[in-house]
Design an enzyme around this catalytic site. Structure first.
Site, short mmCIF file in Angstrom:
data_model
loop_
_atom_site.label_atom_id
_atom_site.label_comp_id
_atom_site.label_asym_id
_atom_site.label_seq_id
_atom_site.Cartn_x
_atom_site.Cartn_y
_atom_site.Cartn_z
N GLU A 15 53.02 44.52 39.81
CA GLU A 15 52.37 43.85 38.71
C GLU A 15 52.76 42.38 38.78
O GLU A 15 53.94 42.03 38.71
CB GLU A 15 52.84 44.46 37.37
CG GLU A 15 51.74 44.51 36.31
CD GLU A 15 51.21 43.14 35.96
OE1 GLU A 15 49.98 43.01 35.75
OE2 GLU A 15 51.99 42.19 35.89
N CYS A 63 52.67 41.80 29.25
CA CYS A 63 52.30 42.61 30.40
C CYS A 63 51.41 43.77 29.95
O CYS A 63 51.58 44.30 28.86
CB CYS A 63 53.56 43.15 31.07
SG CYS A 63 53.25 44.25 32.45
N CYS A 66 53.99 47.13 30.74
CA CYS A 66 55.19 47.34 29.91
C CYS A 66 54.91 47.07 28.44
O CYS A 66 55.78 46.58 27.71
CB CYS A 66 56.31 46.42 30.38
SG CYS A 66 56.56 46.39 32.15
N HIS A 70 57.84 45.59 25.45
CA HIS A 70 57.91 44.26 24.84
C HIS A 70 57.46 44.29 23.38
O HIS A 70 57.90 43.46 22.58
CB HIS A 70 57.07 43.28 25.65
CG HIS A 70 57.65 42.98 26.99
ND1 HIS A 70 58.83 42.29 27.16
CD2 HIS A 70 57.24 43.31 28.24
CE1 HIS A 70 59.11 42.18 28.45
NE2 HIS A 70 58.15 42.80 29.13
N ARG A 481 62.17 49.34 33.86
CA ARG A 481 62.66 48.52 34.97
C ARG A 481 64.08 48.01 34.76
O ARG A 481 64.59 47.27 35.58
CB ARG A 481 61.70 47.36 35.23
CG ARG A 481 60.40 47.84 35.85
CD ARG A 481 59.28 46.82 35.75
NE ARG A 481 58.05 47.38 36.27
CZ ARG A 481 57.23 48.18 35.58
NH1 ARG A 481 57.52 48.51 34.33
NH2 ARG A 481 56.13 48.67 36.13
N SER A 504 62.82 42.17 35.68
CA SER A 504 62.43 41.56 36.95
C SER A 504 62.93 40.13 37.07
O SER A 504 62.97 39.58 38.18
CB SER A 504 60.90 41.61 37.11
OG SER A 504 60.46 42.94 37.27
N CYS A 548 57.79 43.79 38.13
CA CYS A 548 56.80 43.46 37.10
C CYS A 548 56.91 41.96 36.86
O CYS A 548 57.59 41.51 35.96
CB CYS A 548 57.05 44.24 35.82
SG CYS A 548 55.67 44.11 34.66
N CYS A 551 55.95 40.15 33.65
CA CYS A 551 56.98 40.12 32.61
C CYS A 551 57.89 38.91 32.79
O CYS A 551 58.41 38.36 31.82
CB CYS A 551 57.84 41.38 32.67
SG CYS A 551 56.99 42.86 32.09
#
Length: 573
Positions: A15, A63, A66, A70, A481, A504, A548, A551
Site C-alpha cells: 500500500e 489509509c 488500515c 487510525h 503492522r 511503517s 503501508c 500510513c
C-alpha cells in the site's frame, strides 16, 4: 564494474509508494541500502484547527487498508486527552471490530501480497492434483479446499488464463526464480488458498460492518464510546458477527497455519529469508482487551534480540527526527512537539546500469542529504522494529499464556529453532501466529460483551471540552503492522498539533543523525541477489513487513488542485 546501483521502483503489492536503491558488489551482495517514499505526509497539517471530535473521521482517511486502526487511534487519543474512559461495552465492541480487521489484514497480506514471493504459480500448473491432495494432509489433519476435484478446478482455471496468453493477476512475476522451493503440488495447495482468501476477505469485512456500518471507513466510533446501539441490542446482529468471524477463523487454522507450516519447513535452508532480522530491537504495546481486565497481548521491548530481558516502555523516550527526510526541522522531537514542515530537495542525476547492461542517466536518491518523506522514529535514540515479529517475540519472552503454546507448537511441527523467528521467514510466520491467537481468543470479548449487556446497556461516556483549558493526549497500541501512536494537543477547543507515528515509519525509516538505519534497510545488507534483473529477494524481504506507506506519508491539496500526475509501468513487478 566493481559496484552497481540497483533501483526497484515502485515496490508493488504494497500500500503506497516505496522505492528501494541498493549498491551491490561484484558478487551481487548488497553493501548499501536506501529506502524512501516519494509522497508527502500532510495529514497532521490537515487536522490543525479542527474540532477534536472529528479527528478520528479524518485520521482514518490516512489509509484505505488500515482505516479502523487510525480511526480508533484518532478517537482514543482525544479520549486520553480529555480523561474519558469509555464503557466496557464500547471497549469490547472496538475489540471485536479490531479482531475483524486483523483477520482481514493478515491473511490478505500473505495470500494476495506476499505469498507469491514463495509460491511459483507456473509450477502449480504442473502439479498432480491427487498427489497435491495427499500432500495437504502432511500439514493439516483437516485440509482446507484441497480435495482432488477442487484442486483440479483451480488448476484448470489458472491454466485457462495461461492458454489465452495472460495470467491475469499472476502475470509479470519472476516465475521459475532459483529461490522458489515449493514443489508443484505444494504450489497448487497455496494457489487454492489464494483464491479462497479472495472470497473470505469479503466475509470478514462484512463482520467488521456489523458494528461499523461499513468497511472500509467504519462510522460507529465516537469520542466517549460507540454508536452502534441497535446492533448491540439485536441478537441476530451479534450472531451474524460470530458466524462470519468463525468462518474466517476456520480458514486461518486450516489453511493459513498449514501453509506457513509448509513454507517454514521447505524454506528452512533458503539463505535469502534467514538470519536477516533487520533491526534487532523489538517493541510492542499492550492491546486486544477481551475482558474487564484481560488483554491478549502485553507490551514492552527487547534490545539486540536478547529475549532474556524485557523492558517496560517509557513514552517520554519516543522521538522522531528528519535528518534524512524531506522536512525543514531535522532535530529529534517528542511527538507532542512534532513538526511537519516540508522541505523537498529532490533526487540527483547519476549514471547507472540498466537492465540491458548499458549505462544511462537516472535520477537517484541524494544519499548524502535527504531522500525520503518518511521520518525516523527512535526510542531512546535507538531504531526499533515493530510488527508481528516484535509482538510475538516480546510476548513469548514475557511468558504470555496466549502466545507461548502456539509458538512452541509451530516450532515443533516445523522443525525450526526459536532463532529462525529472527528473519524474513520469521516475520511471515509470526504474522500468521498473531492471526491464529486472535482467531482462537477474540470471541472471549464477544462472550464478555454479551454477558455485560445483560446488566449494563451503556455505550458512551459523558464529557465536556473546556475551551479555556489546554489538553494533550495520545493513543498507543498495536495494530496489524505493529506499534501505532497518535499524539495530540488541544487549545481553545480545537486541535493545535497532531502527530501520527505509524508502524511503517518505524520500520521504513531512513538513516538518522547517527547514521543508524531503519529495519528495511538493515535487513537488506549482506543479501546476495541471484539475478540482478529479477531482484525477487529484495521484494520478498520488504513484503515481509507488510508495508503501508500511505500510513507513513500523505499528500493532499485542500483546494482540490492537481499537484502532480504519475504514470506507472504495469509491466514492472
Amino acid at each position: 564494474m566493481s559496484e552497481q546501483r540497483i533501483i526497484v521502483d515502485p515496490i508493488t503489492r504494497i500500500e503506497g509508494h516505496l522505492r528501494v536503491e541498493v549498491v551491490v558488489d561484484e558478487n551481487n551482495v548488497v553493501k548499501q541500502a536506501y529506502i524512501g517514499s516519494t509522497l508527502w505526509r500532510g495529514i497532521e497539517t490537515i487536522l490543525k484547527g479542527r474540532d477534536p471530535r472529528d479527528a478520528g473521521f479524518l485520521t482514518q482517511r490516512i489509509c484505505g487498508v488500515c482505516t479502523f486502526s487510525h480511526y480508533r487511534a484518532g478517537i482514543e487519543a482525544v479520549e486520553n486527552a480529555l480523561g474519558i474512559t469509555p464503557p466496557l461495552n464500547a471497549i469490547l465492541t472496538r475489540t471485536l471490530m479490531n479482531a475483524a480487521l486483523f483477520l482481514h489484514d493478515h491473511p490478505v497480506h500473505f495470500y494476495q501480497l506476499h505469498a507469491l514471493d514463495f509460491v511459483d504459480i507456473l509450477s502449480a500448473l504442473k502439479a498432480d492434483v491427487r498427489k497435491a491432495s495427499e500432500e495437504a494432509f502432511k500439514w493439516s489433519s483437516t485440509p482446507y479446499a484441497c480435495g482432488a476435484d477442487h484442486l483440479k478446478a483451480v488448476k484448470e482455471k489458472v491454466a485457462a488464463f495461461a492458454q489465452k496468453g495472460s495470467l491475469g493477476v499472476f502475470a509479470n512475476a519472476y516465475w521459475g526464480h532459483s529461490t522458489y522451493h515449493l514443489s508443484p503440488e505444494q504450489n497448487l495447495i497455496a494457489l487454492s488458498h489464494y483464491l479462497e482468501c479472495l472470497r473470505l476477505q469479503r466475509v470478514i469485512a462484512q463482520a467488521m460492518a456489523v458494528f461499523g456500518a461499513k468497511n472500509p471507513h467504519p462510522q460507529s466510533l465516537t469520542v466517549g464510546g460507540v454508536t452502534c446501539v441497535m446492533d448491540l441490542q439485536n441478537p441476530a446482529r451479534l450472531g451474524e458477527y460470530m458466524v462470519k468471524f468463525q468462518e474466517m477463523a476456520d480458514f486461518v487454522n486450516r489453511a493459513y497455519y498449514a501453509d506457513l507450516l509448509m513454507a517454514g519447513s521447505v524454506y528452512a535452508k533458503e539463505p535469502s529469508v534467514l538470519n536477516d532480522v533487520g533491526v534487532p530491537n523489538l517493541i510492542t504495546h499492550r492491546d486486544f482487551q477481551v475482558g474487564a481486565n484481560e488483554f491478549l497481548f502485553e507490551g514492552g521491548y527487547i534490545l539486540n534480540g536478547d529475549v532474556s530481558k524485557v523492558y517496560e516502555i517509557d513514552e517520554e523516550l519516543i522521538t522522531e527526527e528528519a535528518t534524512s527526510s524531506w522536512y525543514a526541522d531535522s532535530e529529534p522531537l517528542h511527538p507532542y512537539d512534532g513538526k511537519t514542515n516540508p522541505n523537498y530537495t529532490g533526487l540527483k542525476e547519476m549514471q547507472t546500469l540498466n537492465a540491458h547492461g548499458k549505462m544511462e542517466s537516472s535520477k537517484v536518491f541524494d544519499i548524502s542529504g535527504k531522500y525520503s518523506w518518511i521520518k525516523s522514529p527512535r526510542y531512546n535514540s535507538l531504531p526499533m522494529q515493530v510488527g508481528p515479529l516484535a509482538n510475538i517475540v516480546v510476548n513469548y519472552a514475557k511468558g504470555n499464556k496466549n502466545v507461548v503454546p502456539v509458538v512452541d507448537e509451530f516450532l515443533k511441527a516445523s522443525g525450526l529453532p526459536l532463532g529462525a523467528v529472527f528473519s524474513t521467514l520469521g516475520r511471515t510466520a509470526t504474522r500468521m501466529i498473531e492471526a491464529k491467537i486472535i482467531a482462537d481468543n477474540a470471541l472471549k470479548a464477544f462472550n464478555a460483551l454479551v454477558e455485560n449487556l445483560k446488566i449494563d446497556d451503556s455505550t458512551c461516556a459523558r464529557y465536556v471540552i473546556d475551551k479555556n483549558k489546554s489538553y494533550k493526549g495520545r493513543f498507543i497500541g498495536n495494530v496489524p503492522r505493529g506499534l501505532l501512536s497518535h499524539w495530540c494537543r488541544i487549545e481553545n477547543g480545537v486541535i493545535e498539533n497532531w502527530q501520527a507515528v505509524v508502524p511503517s515509519t518505524w520500520n521504513a525509516s531512513p538513516k538518522d543523525s547517527k547514521n543508524q538505519m531503519g529495519s528495511y534497510e538493515v535487513c537488506l545488507i549482506g543479501l546476495k541477489i541471484a539475478d540482478l534483473k529479477q531482484p525477487l529477494e529484495i521484494i520478498r524481504k520488504i513484503h515481509s513487513y507488510d508495508p503501508c506507506i500511505a500510513c507513513a506519508v500523505h499528500v493532499m491539496d485542500t483546494k482540490g488542485n492537481e499537484l502532480s500526475s504519475y504514470k506507472v509501468n504495469p509491466n514492472l513487478v
